[in-house]
Structure formats: structure tokens, C-alpha cells
Design an enzyme around this catalytic site. Sequence first.
Site, PDB file in Angstrom:
ATOM      1  N   HIS A  51      -9.948 -15.714  77.238  1.00  0.00           N
ATOM      2  CA  HIS A  51     -10.677 -15.374  75.816  1.00  0.00           C
ATOM      3  C   HIS A  51     -10.902 -15.466  74.847  1.00  0.00           C
ATOM      4  O   HIS A  51     -10.630 -16.865  75.109  1.00  0.00           O
ATOM      5  CB  HIS A  51      -8.386 -14.757  75.681  1.00  0.00           C
ATOM      6  CG  HIS A  51      -8.607 -13.619  74.643  1.00  0.00           C
ATOM      7  ND1 HIS A  51      -8.808 -13.629  73.409  1.00  0.00           N
ATOM      8  CD2 HIS A  51      -8.412 -12.165  74.839  1.00  0.00           C
ATOM      9  CE1 HIS A  51      -8.658 -11.817  72.913  1.00  0.00           C
ATOM     10  NE2 HIS A  51      -8.406 -11.419  73.803  1.00  0.00           N
ATOM     11  N   ASP A  98      -4.848  -8.389  80.347  1.00  0.00           N
ATOM     12  CA  ASP A  98      -4.597  -7.024  81.313  1.00  0.00           C
ATOM     13  C   ASP A  98      -4.354  -7.863  82.443  1.00  0.00           C
ATOM     14  O   ASP A  98      -4.648  -6.482  83.516  1.00  0.00           O
ATOM     15  CB  ASP A  98      -6.640  -7.132  81.348  1.00  0.00           C
ATOM     16  CG  ASP A  98      -6.755  -6.365  79.933  1.00  0.00           C
ATOM     17  OD1 ASP A  98      -5.398  -4.958  79.672  1.00  0.00           O
ATOM     18  OD2 ASP A  98      -7.617  -6.525  79.250  1.00  0.00           O
TER      19      ASP A  98
HETATM   20  N1  CMC Z   1     -12.933 -16.323  85.237  1.00  0.00           N
HETATM   21  C1  CMC Z   1     -13.231 -17.878  85.589  1.00  0.00           C
HETATM   22  N2  CMC Z   1     -14.244 -18.517  84.782  1.00  0.00           N
HETATM   23  C2  CMC Z   1     -14.430 -18.136  83.195  1.00  0.00           C
HETATM   24  C3  CMC Z   1     -13.369 -16.680  83.150  1.00  0.00           C
HETATM   25  C4  CMC Z   1     -12.736 -16.001  83.978  1.00  0.00           C
HETATM   26  N3  CMC Z   1     -12.437 -14.788  83.857  1.00  0.00           N
HETATM   27  N4  CMC Z   1     -12.953 -16.493  81.940  1.00  0.00           N
HETATM   28  C5  CMC Z   1     -14.007 -17.498  80.902  1.00  0.00           C
HETATM   29  N5  CMC Z   1     -14.913 -18.290  81.766  1.00  0.00           N
HETATM   30  C6  CMC Z   1     -15.564 -19.450  81.881  1.00  0.00           C
HETATM   31  C7  CMC Z   1     -16.867 -19.441  81.374  1.00  0.00           C
HETATM   32  O1  CMC Z   1     -17.526 -18.778  82.788  1.00  0.00           O
HETATM   33  C8  CMC Z   1     -17.631 -20.813  80.594  1.00  0.00           C
HETATM   34  O2  CMC Z   1     -17.792 -21.344  80.907  1.00  0.00           O
HETATM   35  P1  CMC Z   1     -19.165 -22.750  81.159  1.00  0.00           P
HETATM   36  O3  CMC Z   1     -18.949 -22.880  79.476  1.00  0.00           O
HETATM   37  O4  CMC Z   1     -18.711 -23.907  82.006  1.00  0.00           O
HETATM   38  O5  CMC Z   1     -21.214 -20.773  80.917  1.00  0.00           O
HETATM   39  C9  CMC Z   1     -16.338 -20.582  79.665  1.00  0.00           C
HETATM   40  O6  CMC Z   1     -15.477 -20.179  80.654  1.00  0.00           O
HETATM   41  C10 CMC Z   1     -15.830 -20.006  78.566  1.00  0.00           C
HETATM   42  O7  CMC Z   1     -16.710 -18.965  78.918  1.00  0.00           O
HETATM   43  P2  CMC Z   1     -17.370 -17.601  77.219  1.00  0.00           P
HETATM   44  O8  CMC Z   1     -17.750 -16.182  78.244  1.00  0.00           O
HETATM   45  O9  CMC Z   1     -18.128 -17.926  76.872  1.00  0.00           O
HETATM   46  O10 CMC Z   1     -16.423 -17.168  77.148  1.00  0.00           O
HETATM   47  P3  CMC Z   1     -16.279 -16.179  75.941  1.00  0.00           P
HETATM   48  O11 CMC Z   1     -15.321 -16.167  75.370  1.00  0.00           O
HETATM   49  O12 CMC Z   1     -17.572 -15.562  75.288  1.00  0.00           O
HETATM   50  O13 CMC Z   1     -15.871 -14.512  77.357  1.00  0.00           O
HETATM   51  C11 CMC Z   1     -13.631 -13.468  78.032  1.00  0.00           C
HETATM   52  C12 CMC Z   1     -14.251 -14.215  76.933  1.00  0.00           C
HETATM   53  C13 CMC Z   1     -12.849 -12.562  77.853  1.00  0.00           C
HETATM   54  C14 CMC Z   1     -14.498 -12.188  77.685  1.00  0.00           C
HETATM   55  C15 CMC Z   1     -14.571 -13.908  79.410  1.00  0.00           C
HETATM   56  O14 CMC Z   1     -13.204 -15.212  79.419  1.00  0.00           O
HETATM   57  C16 CMC Z   1     -13.890 -13.368  80.335  1.00  0.00           C
HETATM   58  O15 CMC Z   1     -14.872 -12.324  80.954  1.00  0.00           O
HETATM   59  N6  CMC Z   1     -12.796 -12.739  80.799  1.00  0.00           N
HETATM   60  C17 CMC Z   1     -12.338 -12.156  82.005  1.00  0.00           C
HETATM   61  C18 CMC Z   1     -12.548 -10.412  81.473  1.00  0.00           C
HETATM   62  C19 CMC Z   1     -11.323  -9.830  81.205  1.00  0.00           C
HETATM   63  O16 CMC Z   1     -10.414 -10.126  81.464  1.00  0.00           O
HETATM   64  N7  CMC Z   1     -11.684  -9.259  79.021  1.00  0.00           N
HETATM   65  C20 CMC Z   1     -10.323  -8.629  79.213  1.00  0.00           C
HETATM   66  C21 CMC Z   1      -9.572 -10.081  77.844  1.00  0.00           C
HETATM   67  S1  CMC Z   1      -8.273  -9.406  76.817  1.00  0.00           S
HETATM   68  C22 CMC Z   1      -8.829  -7.679  76.400  1.00  0.00           C
HETATM   69  C23 CMC Z   1      -9.200  -7.130  75.780  1.00  0.00           C
HETATM   70  O17 CMC Z   1      -9.590  -8.181  74.537  1.00  0.00           O
HETATM   71  O18 CMC Z   1     -10.076  -6.058  75.669  1.00  0.00           O
END
Ligand code: CMC
Length: 434
Positions: free
Chosen positions: A306, A364
Amino acid sequence: MSEKTANLAVNGKTMNLAVLDGTMGPSVIDVTPLYKESGHFTYDPGFTSTASCQSKITFIDGDKGVLLYRGYPIEELAEQGDFIETCYLLLNGELPNRAQKQEFSSIIKMHTMLHEQFSRFFHGFHRNSHPMSIMVASLGAMSAFYHDSLDITDDRQRDIASFRLISKIPTMAAMAYKYHIGEPFIYPDNNLGYVENFLKMCFAVPCEEYKVNPVFAHALDTIFTLHADHEQNASTSTVRLAGSSGANPFACIAAGVACLWGPAHGGANEACLKMLEQIGTKDHIPEYIARAKDHNDPFRLMGFGHRVYKNYDPRARIMQNICKSVLAELGVHHDPLFEVAMELEQIALTDEYFIEKKLYPNVDFYSGIVLKALGFPTSMFTVLFALARSVGWIAQWKEMIEDPQQKIGRPRQLYTGHTKRSYVLMDKRSRAIS
Ligand code: CMC
């Protein structure tokens, strides 16, 4: 002027920027004079360090895993309150007393029907349409059907638009579902509560009696409460940005629904269930954990991670308990998906990669299992999220419109394209434009 300031030196000139304190959470550095005084913009793609507004509605402490609506912890609202109270609270700032709750409840019931012509609007869609695409369109269409409440400068009309949204979105969501599966629309039944009525509109058929299961109704009510608002997330910011131009509220909500649909946001509940089904059995988990850690593989563990929570999402914990109660009510003692999810969670929570990156289950992760157990197909999961979040969107939209400092949202950019150049005549162009 705040007493605290932050000094920023730009090209040898030092600026004193005011530091503003909220009631909780990080203080903010007010950069509004920055461009005027230094000719520079701030740069923050994805808004990781940017507060886009002031708000009194929802507070999140992502490090501690805290979520408060108007100051009340989500755990207490989910356990002791209900969704209708939560709607009142988000819109008005205080929990309703008995009489206020009754009055609010009757107002919401009064608006449950959709204009009869609306049903024909659904028939324009292909039966295979994803219900979210129908939701985006039908929310936008509300502005065509209910144009007598669209003067956003009028307090009363703003309230009516809010009531209409909260009342009609379950009817609309149920119609999108019924259309999708080829069953007749079921009219709202105002003898029922908000969630009971929604379940009936989704699952009743005209030829049979339908009885609402109270355990299912309670579970869905709590799920709606958990999803009701979540501060300035992508879809809420979309609603605020759309609304900042003075656009009508239903069109702004349609924009929010479109944003929510993405798998990185509300679409994750659908994507998460598909992932759990794909994993299938516990012995496949290590393969998926390895894929999630591989930077060359676009796969991510859906329902994990998140932007704000760097701790267990408090909503996920409650969702896990709802999952257990719904499966118990169904007499399911071994649900393969639930077992895969629990095992996946255990492995991920002890894995160095997930610990280091502070990736925990989010709301989720378990919601898909519950919604599936309640009888909803995966294509409806994000629709249910949108239904519940509509109250948060409209409360945030109202707060923005009622803010005397409100301006149209207009971000700037760091331009990295061509500098000025002269038009090239067709026969002088040497390469194809990609
Ligand atoms: N699985 C594997 N690695 C992950 C994941 C994951 N679900 N989420 C983040 N990472 C890693 C990512 O690869 C990155 O690694 P590095 O620093 O080595 O490049 C690091 O963690 C930070 O990730 P980010 O994408 O920069 O983080 P963000 O804050 O931009 O993204 C997120 C947040 C929710 C989009 C992301 O965690 C994700 O894609 N999660 C899966 C989708 C999901 O479950 N979304 C629902 C969110 S909660 C409900 C809502 O708000 O709608």
C-alpha cells in the site's frame, strides 16, 4: 502566518516557507509562494510527498496501521456501528443520535428508485459488458436524469445530490449485475435496510421468495463501512480534481469510479481473487512468491502493499474475521482459496523481501473470498467497492466545494520534450514518426 518555517535556498535566494500543522499526522510545508518568488515548481510524481488539500474527514497513520473516520477508529465503527451511521458521520462530521439516524435512513430510502427510463439505458450495453463499465456510464448518466439538484453553489442541492447518490448507487449496481447475468431487474424494497435491500435486488428473482441471510447482510454492511472512505487516494483525488472545475457531482463520481477500476486501486480485489484461483494450492505458493520478488517479472502479489500503510492494513484484519464468519455460516470448514490466502500471508510476512519493503496484506486481500462466498462474481467486486466508496467521494467533494479557499486543480510539469522548432514540409521529412 505559522510560527514554524522551513528555509529553502534556490539559486542563492533563501525563502521562508510556512510550516502548517494539522491536528495529527505530518506537518506540511506550504509551497504556494514558491513559483511566484523563485520561478520553480515542486516535482513529486505520484504525489508521494504532496498534501493536495486540507481535510477533516479521514486520517490514516500508515506506519501504525491506524484508520479514523472523523476521529473514530475503523475497528470501533465496524464492530459497533453500521454503514448508514458511517455515511451520516462522513457527510456531517458527527455520529447521528437516534432521531437523526432514523431521519437520515428514511431520506436514503426515499430515493432508492431510479427514473424508469434509466432501465432502458442499461439495455444499450452488450450483455458481456463488465459491470464497472456500466457503472462508469450510468453514474455519468445520473447528471442527465437528475439535473434539478446540480447547482453546486446551493447547499440544499448539494445535500440532495449526496442523498441521491447514496440511495441510488445500490439500485444501479444491482441493475448492472442483473443485466450482466441476463436476469430481470428487481425494484428496491424500502421495507428493508440499505444492505438487505441491495442483496435482494442482486439475488432475488421475481418467481421465488427471497429471504436475506442476516449473517451475510451484517458481513456486507461491515465491508461497506471498511470501504467508505480512505483519505486522498487516487479515485478520491480524481473526484476532487474533476469537481474543482465546477463540474456536476455525478460526473465527478463517474470519474472516480473510472479511476477506482484499475488493478493498482479498487480493481485489486478482482485481480487478487483471480490470482488466488491461479495459485490454486499451497504447494504453488513459493513459485508465485519468487515471481513477485523478480524484478524482471511484472507479476505482483495482488492484495499486498500500500502507498500509505507500511504496516498491516487495519481493514484487512477485520476482513479476515468477516471471511471466517461468512464461511462458517455457509458450513465451509475448508475453503481452498481461504487456505491459500492464509498460507500466502504467513509466508509473505516472514519473507525478507516483503519485510524489508513493508508489504502487508491490504483490504483487498481477503475481500474477494468473502464476496465470492456471498455469491458475487469477480466482475462485481470493484462495483461493490465503488458503491461503498461513493459516500466518501461525495463527502470529500462537498468538503472541497464548501472550502472558501477552493480553486481549480491545475498541476504543472517538468517539460522534457523538444524545444521550439519550425514546421517541416511533408517532402522534407526524412524519417517516419513513430
Ligand atoms: N508484490 C510485490 N512487490 C511489490 C508489491 C506487491 N504487491 N507492491 C509493491 N512492491 C514492491 C515494488 O516492486 C517496489 O520494489 P522496488 O523498490 O524494489 O522497486 C516496492 O515494493 C515499492 O512499490 P511501489 O510500486 O513503488 O509502491 P507504491 O506505493 O507506488 O504502490 C501499490 C502501492 C498498492 C500500487 C502496490 O503495492 C501494488 O501494486 N500492490 C498490488 C495491488 C493492490 O493490492 N492494490 C490495492 C491497494 S489497497 C486498495 C486501494 O487503495 O484501492
